[in-house]
Design an enzyme around this catalytic site. Structure first.
Site, PDB file in Angstrom:
ATOM      1  N   ARG A  54       0.830  -1.192   0.069  1.00 54.08           N
ATOM      2  CA  ARG A  54      -0.105   0.017   0.078  1.00 54.08           C
ATOM      3  C   ARG A  54       0.900   1.325   0.056  1.00 54.08           C
ATOM      4  O   ARG A  54       1.669   1.480   0.795  1.00 54.08           O
ATOM      5  CB  ARG A  54      -1.008   0.050   1.191  1.00 54.08           C
ATOM      6  CG  ARG A  54      -1.945  -1.137   1.389  1.00 54.08           C
ATOM      7  CD  ARG A  54      -2.438  -1.163   2.896  1.00 54.08           C
ATOM      8  NE  ARG A  54      -3.432  -2.402   2.876  1.00 54.08           N
ATOM      9  CZ  ARG A  54      -4.182  -2.545   3.759  1.00 54.08           C
ATOM     10  NH1 ARG A  54      -4.144  -1.635   5.148  1.00 54.08           N
ATOM     11  NH2 ARG A  54      -5.244  -3.385   3.781  1.00 54.08           N
ATOM     12  N   ASP A  56       1.189   5.468   0.000  1.00 52.11           N
ATOM     13  CA  ASP A  56       0.748   6.429   0.491  1.00 52.11           C
ATOM     14  C   ASP A  56       0.119   7.611  -0.542  1.00 52.11           C
ATOM     15  O   ASP A  56       0.549   7.665  -1.586  1.00 52.11           O
ATOM     16  CB  ASP A  56       1.463   7.283   1.661  1.00 52.11           C
ATOM     17  CG  ASP A  56       1.680   6.568   2.901  1.00 52.11           C
ATOM     18  OD1 ASP A  56       0.600   5.566   3.035  1.00 52.11           O
ATOM     19  OD2 ASP A  56       2.826   6.624   3.545  1.00 52.11           O
ATOM     20  N   TYR A 115      11.976  -0.084  -3.786  1.00 48.21           N
ATOM     21  CA  TYR A 115      11.545   1.176  -3.720  1.00 48.21           C
ATOM     22  C   TYR A 115      12.756   2.343  -4.535  1.00 48.21           C
ATOM     23  O   TYR A 115      13.874   1.689  -4.077  1.00 48.21           O
ATOM     24  CB  TYR A 115      11.191   1.768  -2.556  1.00 48.21           C
ATOM     25  CG  TYR A 115       9.696   1.418  -1.775  1.00 48.21           C
ATOM     26  CD1 TYR A 115       8.640   2.193  -2.413  1.00 48.21           C
ATOM     27  CD2 TYR A 115       9.512   0.017  -1.392  1.00 48.21           C
ATOM     28  CE1 TYR A 115       7.386   1.782  -1.946  1.00 48.21           C
ATOM     29  CE2 TYR A 115       8.180  -0.190  -0.914  1.00 48.21           C
ATOM     30  CZ  TYR A 115       7.240   0.595  -1.170  1.00 48.21           C
ATOM     31  OH  TYR A 115       5.979   0.098  -0.771  1.00 48.21           O
ATOM     32  N   ARG A 206      10.857   6.960   3.505  1.00 52.67           N
ATOM     33  CA  ARG A 206      11.012   8.402   3.416  1.00 52.67           C
ATOM     34  C   ARG A 206      11.486   8.983   4.782  1.00 52.67           C
ATOM     35  O   ARG A 206      12.336   9.995   4.788  1.00 52.67           O
ATOM     36  CB  ARG A 206       9.612   8.966   3.518  1.00 52.67           C
ATOM     37  CG  ARG A 206       8.815   8.801   1.856  1.00 52.67           C
ATOM     38  CD  ARG A 206       7.256   9.228   2.190  1.00 52.67           C
ATOM     39  NE  ARG A 206       7.029  10.423   2.715  1.00 52.67           N
ATOM     40  CZ  ARG A 206       5.901  10.952   3.006  1.00 52.67           C
ATOM     41  NH1 ARG A 206       4.951  10.130   3.154  1.00 52.67           N
ATOM     42  NH2 ARG A 206       5.822  11.989   3.602  1.00 52.67           N
TER      43      ARG A 206
END
Length: 259
Positions: A54, A56, A115, A206
Site C-alpha cells: 500500500r 501513501d 523502492y 521516506r
C-alpha cells in the site's frame, strides 16, 4: 477450497498525485478504487483486488503488482487493453498482465519489495519533474550519505524510522539494500536512493531519505544515524521526506508471473 474463478496478476504504473494513496477509500480517489471501477465496467459487480504493498498519498508506482479474480476466462493481453480503455484519462495504466495459479497472492507470495526515491538538487524550480522528485537547492555529499545508509543495513528494530500510525505488528525488519546513486544533470544533480527489503514499515523509506539528506548536507554525521537507530525512538528520526519522490519500483516473487 480452491478458487474456481480465473486469477489474473496486473503490473500497474501510476502517478500518485491526485490519489489519497493505493488503498480504497469511500470519500477520496484511490488507485485501488480506480482499477476496481474499471473492472466493474468489464464484469459488473463488486471487485476487490489485492496489492503487493500500500502506497501513501502522493507516492508513485512504477511496477505495483496486484491480483484479481474474474468470472470470464480472459486473454491476458485483451484484459490489459480493456482495462486501459476504461482507465483512460486517469493517471493509472496496466503495463502487463498474466493469468496465474489460484494460490498466487500479490502480497503474501512476494519475496521482496523495491523502492526508488528521487531527490534533485538545483537552484531553479523543477518543471518536468515537479511532483516526481524532492527538490532542494543545496548540494549533498553522496559518499557521506552512503556511509550513513550502510549503518541501517541488516536486521534491526526500526522504531525510529517508523510512523507513529504504523500498523505493523513488529518494528523489526531486515533491510537488504540502501544504495545512494549520484547522477549529474545539465543544471544540477539527482540523487537516487535504491531500497530493497522483504517488507517495510509505514514511512520507513521516506524517514531514511530525510535522515540521510541531513547527513548529505553536513548537519548529521553517519555516527548520528547509528545513534538514531539504536535509540528506537521516533523523536530521534530526521525529517520525513516528501511523498512525491517515492516510487514502488518492483516486487520479486519465487517465479516471475509475467515471464
Amino acid at each position: 477450497m480452491r478458487n474456481v474463478m480465473p486469477r489474473y496478476v496486473l503490473k500497474i504504473e501510476y502517478h500518485g498525485a491526485g490519489f489519497a494513496g493505493w488503498q480504497r477509500q469511500k470519500e477520496h480517489p484511490s488507485v485501488q478504487g480506480t482499477i476496481e471501477a474499471a473492472l466493474a465496467k468489464l464484469e459488473p459487480g463488486d471487485h476487490k483486488i489485492a496489492a503487493a504493498g500500500r502506497t501513501d498519498a502522493g507516492v508513485h508506482g512504477l511496477a505495483q503488482v496486484a491480483h484479481c479474480d474474474l468470472v470470464k476466462d480472459w486473454d491476458a493481453f485483451r484484459l490489459s487493453e480493456a482495462l486501459n480503455f476504461h482507465l483512460r484519462g486517469q493517471s493509472v495504466a496496466i503495463v502487463d498482465c498474466a493469468q496465474v495459479a489460484d494460490d498466487f497472492h500479490a502480497r503474501f507470495s512476494a519475496l521482496e519489495r523495491r523502492y526508488l526515491y528521487r531527490l534533485i538538487s538545483r537552484r531553479a524550480p523543477l518543471t518536468h519533474d515537479r511532483g516526481l522528485a524532492w527538490h532542494i537547492k543545496h548540494k549533498l555529499d553522496a559518499n557521506a550519505m552512503q556511509v550513513g545508509a550502510d549503518r541501517l543495513l541488516g536486521r534491526h528494530d526500526f522504531t525510529t524510522f517508523r510512523s507513529s500510525i504504523c500498523q505493523a505488528e513488529s518494528p523489526i525488519k531486515t533491510l537488504d539494500q540502501l544504495r545512494v546513486e549520484e547522477l549529474r544533470l545539465p543544471h544540477g544533480t539527482e540523487y537516487r536512493f535504491h531500497v530493497r527489503a522483504r517488507s517495510f514499515l509505514h514511512n520507513q523509506v521516506r524517514s531514511f531519505v530525510g535522515t540521510l539528506e541531513r547527513v548529505g548536507v553536513g548537519a548529521w554525521t553517519p555516527d548520528e544515524v547509528s545513534r538514531a537507530l539504536k535509540a528506537r525512538d521516533r523523536a530521534a528520526c530526521g525529517p520525513v521526506s516528501p511523498p512525491g519522490g517515492l516510487y514502488l519500483a518492483g516486487v520479486t516473487y519465487p517465479e516471475d508471473p509475467f515471464a
